[in-house]
Design an enzyme around this catalytic site. Structure first.
Site, short mmCIF file in Angstrom:
data_model
loop_
_atom_site.label_atom_id
_atom_site.label_comp_id
_atom_site.label_asym_id
_atom_site.label_seq_id
_atom_site.Cartn_x
_atom_site.Cartn_y
_atom_site.Cartn_z
N ARG A 1 0.85 -1.20 0.00
CA ARG A 1 0.00 0.00 0.00
C ARG A 1 0.88 1.24 0.00
O ARG A 1 0.53 2.26 -0.59
CB ARG A 1 -0.96 0.02 1.20
CG ARG A 1 -1.73 1.34 1.32
CD ARG A 1 -2.98 1.31 2.20
NE ARG A 1 -2.86 0.46 3.36
CZ ARG A 1 -2.11 0.75 4.44
NH1 ARG A 1 -1.43 1.88 4.49
NH2 ARG A 1 -2.05 -0.08 5.45
N LYS B 1 -8.53 6.45 -19.03
CA LYS B 1 -8.90 6.96 -20.35
C LYS B 1 -7.73 6.86 -21.32
O LYS B 1 -7.28 5.77 -21.59
CB LYS B 1 -9.42 8.40 -20.18
CG LYS B 1 -10.40 8.59 -19.00
CD LYS B 1 -11.71 7.83 -19.17
CE LYS B 1 -12.56 7.76 -17.89
NZ LYS B 1 -12.89 9.05 -17.29
#
Ligand SMILES: *Cc1c(COP(=O)(O)O)cnc(C)c1O
Length: 380
Positions: free
Chosen positions: A46, A195
């Site tokens: 993490r 995207k």
């Protein structure tokens, strides 16, 4: 080194253990320590992971940034950056901000006492009038989603700084290949890497970059503390996508220009929104601050009903949310990506159609639209 070269090589030396030319997917949660606290910079995934480090270094370089911080989604990046603000402080956003960001600001942060103002793109010339002592962040997209509004980034940065605020630019639509906001005075750039950066509609991811040391330290702290981190495979997919970013963006821009010009000539299309059209109100600014005008085109159908019909009739332009992949997509923002703005003061027009123009052959894309528009036109 030039952009295209850095996109392929930056942060991606051959793997020291094996010589693998491609950065491995370090699919591990933890790292063995030689003694307590003695490790090679990695203790828990993490906090840090080598595949993520490669992505952060590469994308930071492309944005002309010293620091890059990767997230599990674009909204993961947005919510983490929003934690730079405290309740009672103000964020001024461009009015036609991405629907998911509006949902977050209006339904998650506003009830907690954060203040948000939404300023239409056309009023950005008078941005200073909208800023006060409480304003901590000015938040823009340029070109914006879905109206393709263009904001003068340098002027917005100057106005924000004069008011003691910072400028955040969501650069998802342009990508660093077309526009680098930090070079124009912005303090933080954010991305949905889902995207164009990923580019193949197969990953969800987010990113933030900055040259400000203090902001970077805080964002790295928030990255590990809030925990919206990307997995190693997702980082690898984005890294892989970025290698072809320059080539893909060139083709996206060529195809979008062809589609926009073609749409603009049709009498049955009321209005086309594409910054590359000389009639677009932001054309001159876009030409100044962007290398080219991007792959997104929006236009108005005659009515909400005909918008729904058109998007149901195209075959190559597939009806789906999202954008920036190699394949062309079509959608109605008011009912799909921007449904959360329906009750907002600046809702997407119900007859607006948004195209994510892919890298197929432009003639095939135009033929597809021609068929859809012609058959709807006949029935109208
Ligand atoms: C998609 C998008 C986002 C949100 O990104 P996710 O990866 O879907 O969380 C934010 N800003 C813009 C401009 C987007 O298009």
């Amino acid at each position: 080194m030039d952009f295209e070269t850095r996109a392929i090589h930056e942060g991606q030396e051959a793997d020291p253990a094996t010589g693998a030319i491609i950065t491995p997917i370090y699919q591990t949660s933890t790292y063995v320590q030689e003694a307590v606290g003695e490790h090679k910079g990695y203790d828990y995934s993490r906090v840090n992971n080598p595949t993520r480090t490669a992505l952060q270094r590469c994308l930071a370089s492309l944005e002309s940034a010293d620091h890059g911080i990767a997230f599990s989604s674009g909204l993961g990046a947005v919510t983490t950056v929003m934690h730079l603000v405290d309740p009672g402080q103000r964020v001024v956003l461009i009015a036609d901000v991405y629907g998911g960001v509006y949902r977050m600001t209006s339904q998650v942060y506003e009830p907690k006492g954060y203040l948000f103002d939404y300023v239409p793109a056309a009023e950005f010339a008078n941005l200073s009038d909208h800023l006060d002592d409480d304003t901590r962040i000015v938040w823009i997209e340029s070109p914006s989603n879905p109206m393709l509004n263009v904001v003068d980034i340098r002027a917005a940065a100057d106005a924000a700084h004069a008011a003691g605020a910072i400028l955040v630019v969501d650069n998802t639509f342009a990508t660093p290949y077309l526009q680098r906001p930090l070079e124009l005075g912005a303090d933080i750039v954010v991305h949905s890497t889902t995207k164009y950066l990923g580019g193949h509609s197969d990953v969800i991811g987010g990113f933030a970059a900055t040259n400000d040391h203090t902001i970077a330290e805080r964002l790295f702290f928030l990255q590990k503390s809030l925990g919206a981190v990307p997995g190693p495979f997702d980082c690898w997919l984005v890294l892989r996508g970025i290698k072809t970013l320059a080539l893909r963006m060139q083709r996206h821009c060529e195809n979008a220009t062809a589609v926009a010009v073609w749409l603009d000539r049709r009498p049955d299309v009321e209005q086309v929104y594409y910054p590359g059209l000389p009639t677009h109100p932001g054309h001159a600014i876009a030409a100044r601050q962007m290398r080219d005008f991007g792959g997104m085109v929006s236009f108005l159908a005659a009515s909400p009903a005909s918008a729904a019909e058109i998007v149901g009739r195209t075959k190559l332009f597939q009806l789906a949310e999202s954008l920036g992949g190699v394949e062309s997509l079509i959608e109605v923002p008011a009912r799909m990506t921007h449904a959360a703005t329906a009750t907002a003061p600046f809702a997407a027009p119900p007859n607006l159609i948004r195209l994510s123009v892919g890298i197929e052959a432009a003639e095939d894309l135009i033929e597809d639209l021609e068929f859809a528009l012609a058959t709807v036109g006949v029935r109208a």
